[in-house]
Structures are given as structure tokens and as C-alpha cells.
Design a protein around this motif. Sequence first.
Motif, mmCIF file in Angstrom:
data_model
loop_
_atom_site.group_PDB
_atom_site.id
_atom_site.type_symbol
_atom_site.label_atom_id
_atom_site.label_comp_id
_atom_site.label_asym_id
_atom_site.label_seq_id
_atom_site.Cartn_x
_atom_site.Cartn_y
_atom_site.Cartn_z
ATOM 1 N N GLY A 99 59.953 36.555 50.618
ATOM 2 C CA GLY A 99 60.426 36.475 51.996
ATOM 3 C C GLY A 99 61.773 35.798 52.139
ATOM 4 O O GLY A 99 62.505 36.051 53.098
ATOM 5 N N THR B 165 64.815 38.224 52.196
ATOM 6 C CA THR B 165 65.034 39.097 53.340
ATOM 7 C C THR B 165 66.090 38.488 54.264
ATOM 8 O O THR B 165 66.366 37.291 54.200
ATOM 9 C CB THR B 165 63.723 39.324 54.119
ATOM 10 N N PRO B 166 66.682 39.292 55.150
ATOM 11 C CA PRO B 166 67.713 38.762 56.049
ATOM 12 C C PRO B 166 67.203 37.676 57.004
ATOM 13 O O PRO B 166 67.946 36.779 57.362
ATOM 14 C CB PRO B 166 68.158 39.993 56.840
#
Length: 85
Positions: A20, A23-24
Amino acid sequence: MMRILSRIIGSILCFIGIIGMLTPIPFGIIFFVIGLMFLIPSTPSAANGVRWARSKVGFFDRSMSMMTRRLPVPYSRILRQTEID
């Protein structure tokens, strides 16, 4: 049995947290810290690893300190075990 279950759940949450973080939107740090809260009391080597990482990586130490301040007392007590002096 509970110690083994705690290690399994903590490992899974840490793995999800690492994925996670890539991710962005970095929600992974939340899962990672929750996973550490399962691992630190049940695995002494995890607590030593977190202490080592906090002493070497400033971003990790700042993130852990921020989470420690915002969590309720029973949970922040677990993370305070890994604070560096």
C-alpha cells in the motif's frame, strides 16, 4: 496458539502495508503500523528491528512518532516500546 495467530496476522498486515505504501495514496502506513502492533509484543526480534529502523530512517521514525501521538493509550504504549532515546 494466540502468539502464532498474532504473528500471522501481523505479517499479513505488514505485507499489505508495504504494498500500500507504493500506491499514490499512502494508506499503507496505517496497515503497516497495525501489523507492527501485532508483531512487537509477540516477537522480540520485530521490536529490535523497529528500533533499528527508527534509528536509521528519519521518515520512518517521524511516521511512527506521529502514529504514537494519535493512537489511544493501549496502542500507543506498544509503539512506545520501540522509541529511540
